[in-house]
Write a protein that holds these residues in place. Structure first.
Motif, mmCIF file in Angstrom:
data_model
loop_
_atom_site.group_PDB
_atom_site.id
_atom_site.type_symbol
_atom_site.label_atom_id
_atom_site.label_comp_id
_atom_site.label_asym_id
_atom_site.label_seq_id
_atom_site.Cartn_x
_atom_site.Cartn_y
_atom_site.Cartn_z
ATOM 1 N N GLU A 1 0.810 -1.216 0.000
ATOM 2 C CA GLU A 1 0.000 0.000 0.000
ATOM 3 C C GLU A 1 0.843 1.267 0.000
ATOM 4 O O GLU A 1 0.548 2.209 -0.736
ATOM 5 C CB GLU A 1 -0.937 0.015 1.209
ATOM 6 C CG GLU A 1 -2.071 -0.962 1.100
ATOM 7 C CD GLU A 1 -2.895 -1.038 2.366
ATOM 8 O OE1 GLU A 1 -2.349 -0.791 3.470
ATOM 9 O OE2 GLU A 1 -4.091 -1.341 2.243
ATOM 10 N N SER A 2 1.877 1.305 0.820
ATOM 11 C CA SER A 2 2.688 2.519 0.885
ATOM 12 C C SER A 2 3.460 2.730 -0.414
ATOM 13 O O SER A 2 3.676 3.865 -0.835
ATOM 14 C CB SER A 2 3.633 2.491 2.086
ATOM 15 O OG SER A 2 4.454 1.354 2.043
ATOM 16 N N PHE A 3 3.860 1.641 -1.077
ATOM 17 C CA PHE A 3 4.528 1.767 -2.370
ATOM 18 C C PHE A 3 3.574 2.375 -3.403
ATOM 19 O O PHE A 3 3.941 3.284 -4.149
ATOM 20 C CB PHE A 3 5.027 0.403 -2.855
ATOM 21 C CG PHE A 3 5.643 0.433 -4.230
ATOM 22 C CD1 PHE A 3 6.917 0.937 -4.412
ATOM 23 C CD2 PHE A 3 4.945 -0.026 -5.332
ATOM 24 C CE1 PHE A 3 7.478 0.981 -5.677
ATOM 25 C CE2 PHE A 3 5.503 0.009 -6.596
ATOM 26 C CZ PHE A 3 6.776 0.514 -6.772
ATOM 27 N N LEU A 4 2.341 1.901 -3.437
ATOM 28 C CA LEU A 4 1.361 2.424 -4.383
ATOM 29 C C LEU A 4 1.062 3.899 -4.096
ATOM 30 O O LEU A 4 0.981 4.720 -5.010
ATOM 31 C CB LEU A 4 0.076 1.598 -4.328
ATOM 32 C CG LEU A 4 0.205 0.118 -4.705
ATOM 33 C CD1 LEU A 4 -1.123 -0.584 -4.531
ATOM 34 C CD2 LEU A 4 0.733 -0.055 -6.106
ATOM 35 N N GLU A 5 0.914 4.233 -2.823
ATOM 36 C CA GLU A 5 0.667 5.619 -2.438
ATOM 37 C C GLU A 5 1.837 6.508 -2.852
ATOM 38 O O GLU A 5 1.643 7.602 -3.392
ATOM 39 C CB GLU A 5 0.459 5.695 -0.926
ATOM 40 C CG GLU A 5 0.142 7.066 -0.410
ATOM 41 C CD GLU A 5 -0.054 7.051 1.094
ATOM 42 O OE1 GLU A 5 0.398 8.029 1.735
ATOM 43 O OE2 GLU A 5 -0.643 6.097 1.621
ATOM 44 N N TYR A 6 3.044 6.028 -2.614
ATOM 45 C CA TYR A 6 4.243 6.764 -2.994
ATOM 46 C C TYR A 6 4.267 7.029 -4.496
ATOM 47 O O TYR A 6 4.535 8.142 -4.943
ATOM 48 C CB TYR A 6 5.469 5.948 -2.563
ATOM 49 C CG TYR A 6 6.785 6.465 -3.066
ATOM 50 C CD1 TYR A 6 7.381 7.581 -2.495
ATOM 51 C CD2 TYR A 6 7.446 5.820 -4.103
ATOM 52 C CE1 TYR A 6 8.599 8.045 -2.950
ATOM 53 C CE2 TYR A 6 8.665 6.276 -4.558
ATOM 54 C CZ TYR A 6 9.239 7.391 -3.979
ATOM 55 O OH TYR A 6 10.442 7.844 -4.432
ATOM 56 N N CYS A 7 3.953 6.022 -5.288
ATOM 57 C CA CYS A 7 3.975 6.160 -6.749
ATOM 58 C C CYS A 7 2.925 7.153 -7.237
ATOM 59 O O CYS A 7 3.202 7.967 -8.123
ATOM 60 C CB CYS A 7 3.774 4.807 -7.418
ATOM 61 S SG CYS A 7 5.168 3.685 -7.192
ATOM 62 N N VAL A 8 1.739 7.091 -6.662
ATOM 63 C CA VAL A 8 0.677 8.015 -7.080
ATOM 64 C C VAL A 8 1.059 9.450 -6.734
ATOM 65 O O VAL A 8 0.859 10.372 -7.527
ATOM 66 C CB VAL A 8 -0.675 7.625 -6.446
ATOM 67 C CG1 VAL A 8 -1.713 8.717 -6.639
ATOM 68 C CG2 VAL A 8 -1.169 6.316 -7.034
ATOM 69 N N GLU A 9 1.642 9.658 -5.557
ATOM 70 C CA GLU A 9 2.043 11.003 -5.145
ATOM 71 C C GLU A 9 3.163 11.555 -6.006
ATOM 72 O O GLU A 9 3.213 12.749 -6.270
ATOM 73 C CB GLU A 9 2.480 11.005 -3.681
ATOM 74 C CG GLU A 9 1.340 10.830 -2.715
ATOM 75 C CD GLU A 9 1.808 10.735 -1.274
ATOM 76 O OE1 GLU A 9 3.031 10.807 -1.020
ATOM 77 O OE2 GLU A 9 0.953 10.586 -0.400
ATOM 78 N N ARG A 10 4.090 10.711 -6.451
ATOM 79 C CA ARG A 10 5.263 11.165 -7.186
ATOM 80 C C ARG A 10 5.059 11.257 -8.696
ATOM 81 O O ARG A 10 5.873 11.856 -9.379
ATOM 82 C CB ARG A 10 6.442 10.228 -6.925
ATOM 83 C CG ARG A 10 6.901 10.166 -5.504
ATOM 84 C CD ARG A 10 8.001 11.084 -5.214
ATOM 85 N NE ARG A 10 9.109 10.863 -6.130
ATOM 86 C CZ ARG A 10 10.133 11.657 -6.216
ATOM 87 N NH1 ARG A 10 10.208 12.709 -5.471
ATOM 88 N NH2 ARG A 10 11.103 11.424 -7.070
#
Length: 160
Positions: A120-129
């Motif tokens: 989840e945190s990887f996906l969130e990181y990718c969407v934010e960046r």
């Protein structure tokens, strides 16, 4: 750390330049810059290439456009250098082929079923960046880097 916007609208950080025009201070991974902790759970400790972060984020934000580009070029998970980005793309491809929606919640659930982790945190990181407007550029970077790795591997085989 000081940040500024370049003329192209891409964030520039002090340090070395990457494929998508961002710079990251040597020795500091992108997660430390924004204070996220997914790096601790990654199996592969290499930094994630910025274009792969951009692709994952753009696939989650604009799935039809990006899947059309990437699948049109014959892209598969082997094109990704980073293991988790390849897993996310494999799951997104399966969802796309089934006609199911591609969004962070659906992808996270499917990743948990397939690989035992949600990321989840990887996906969130990718969407934010990611910057969805640059999706085509991220895809070109992915294709170029994959082709370079493939060519280099064939040269090494020819030398042996």
């Amino acid at each position: 750390m000081r940040q500024r916007r370049s003329l192209r609208g891409v964030r520039i950080l002090d340090g070395r330049e990457s494929c998508v025009g961002e710079r990251i201070q040597s020795g500091i991974n992108p997660a430390q810059i924004i204070g996220m902790s997914f790096m601790e759970t990654r199996k592969n400790k290499k930094n994630i290439p910025d274009h792969e972060v951009g692709i994952v984020g753009t696939v989650l934000e604009r799935p039809k456009e990006m899947m059309g580009i990437l699948l049109g070029w014959g892209c598969d998970s082997s094109w990704f250098e980073h293991e988790v980005a390849g897993k996310v793309f494999a799951v997104a491809t399966a969802l796309h082929m089934e006609g199911n929606p591609i969004d962070p919640i659906t992808v996270s659930g499917r990743l948990e079923v397939a690989y035992g982790e949600k990321y989840e945190s990887f996906l969130e990181y990718c969407v934010e960046r990611s910057m969805p407007a640059h999706g085509g550029y991220y895809a070109e970077c992915l294709r170029e880097r994959w082709y370079a790795r493939k060519t280099l591997a064939s040269v090494h085989l020819a030398e042996e």
